[in-house]
Enzyme design. Sequence first.
Site, PDB file in Angstrom:
ATOM      1  N   SER A 148      29.186  47.190  77.736  1.00 43.83           N
ATOM      2  CA  SER A 148      30.350  46.613  77.050  1.00 43.83           C
ATOM      3  C   SER A 148      31.490  46.331  78.012  1.00 43.83           C
ATOM      4  CB  SER A 148      30.874  47.605  76.008  1.00 43.83           C
ATOM      5  OG  SER A 148      29.910  47.874  75.038  1.00 43.83           O
ATOM      6  N   HIS A 184      25.427  40.800  76.915  1.00 44.38           N
ATOM      7  CA  HIS A 184      26.214  41.643  76.008  1.00 44.38           C
ATOM      8  C   HIS A 184      26.035  41.157  74.575  1.00 44.38           C
ATOM      9  CE1 HIS A 184      30.426  43.117  74.633  1.00 44.38           C
ATOM     10  NE2 HIS A 184      29.527  44.043  74.433  1.00 44.38           N
ATOM     11  N   GLU A 203      27.206  37.489  75.069  1.00 40.49           N
ATOM     12  CA  GLU A 203      28.143  37.206  76.159  1.00 40.49           C
ATOM     13  C   GLU A 203      27.356  37.398  77.459  1.00 40.49           C
ATOM     14  OE1 GLU A 203      31.399  40.039  76.259  1.00 40.49           O
ATOM     15  OE2 GLU A 203      32.833  38.508  76.838  1.00 40.49           O
ATOM     16  N   ASN A 258      35.414  42.431  74.681  1.00 39.30           N
ATOM     17  CA  ASN A 258      36.029  43.756  74.560  1.00 39.30           C
ATOM     18  C   ASN A 258      37.402  43.847  75.213  1.00 39.30           C
ATOM     19  OD1 ASN A 258      34.210  45.037  72.891  1.00 39.30           O
ATOM     20  ND2 ASN A 258      32.800  45.420  74.576  1.00 39.30           N
TER      21      ASN A 258
END
Length: 284
Positions: A119, A140, A152, A190
């Site tokens: 993450s 991701h 991602e 994130n």
Amino acid sequence: MNIKTVGVVGAGTMGNGIAQVCAAAGLQVVMQDIGEAQLERGITTVAGSLDRLVKKEKIAAADKQATLANIATTTALADLADVDIVIEAATENEALKLDLFRQLDAVCKPGAILASNTSSISLTKIAGVTERADCVIGMHFMNPVPMMALVEVIRALQTTDETCRVVHELSEFIGKVPIEAKDSPGFVANRILIPMINEAAYVYYEGLASAEGIDEIMKLGMAHPMGPLALADLIGLDTCYAVIKVLHEGFGDSKYRPCPIWQQLVDAGYLGRKTGRGFYVYDA
Ligand code: NAD
């Protein structure tokens, strides 16, 4: 597409979802974790998720069986020796991931891509501990994996265009939409999401509203489908805490300072849905 076999490291929240979507697309999956209990739980979660899809008539009962038949499980990393790509989804901890990538590099066949579902941790650093940095990349996925479209894609500084191309191709093959982000703490998703969740944790910690109140304010006021604290429980509080620490340390900026409540909740074993309690309490 040249990818036919996928190794998934970690059978938890993300690993079992990644295994499910790869297997559902017809790829042969070997899912690895440190213990049989974790693997059993992972497979049970996949079966439950497929049952819901059958019930909603999104897939046939035979598709469920075919998907499950495409997933083998193991506790031995060595069983990933022949896979075309590994997608690592073990606990969000830098030392643990660096160690895993050293081992994967030694075990996997030459040319196999080593992807991480991290993450927040630097892909460039992860790639750097291997002898195949050109084949290391971030994939991701979002939670819950079977429902969420985004992957991602994060290139390490060393990642080649060819590795990136294959990962785009694989993402699309399993029904996802790959979008590239640069290697920086928290990448894009994130970097934006976790500070908001951390702020919601502060609001809760300061007693400004109840957990339900905070979540309803964000749902009704901002049209978020889920409130930030319920989302934190879904992600896992240990994961949220790990990511906000990576942002805080990575940027050295006090705006990312972790709310003290993370440490308390993690110490108590209240990790969110996966342990039955986080900001909320869940039925078994
Ligand atoms: P989790 O706690 O649900 O599962 C982690 C799994 O990794 C556990 O089953 C654990 O036994 C296993 N594991 C730990 N050490 C291992 C090792 N050495 N070898 C093999 N397996 C090992 O965590 P999660 O939420 O699935 O997160 C996994 C990764 O995915 C993390 O990097 C996390 O940051 C990332 N991620 C999580 C989310 C989310 O919403 N939870 C979303 C995107 C990415």
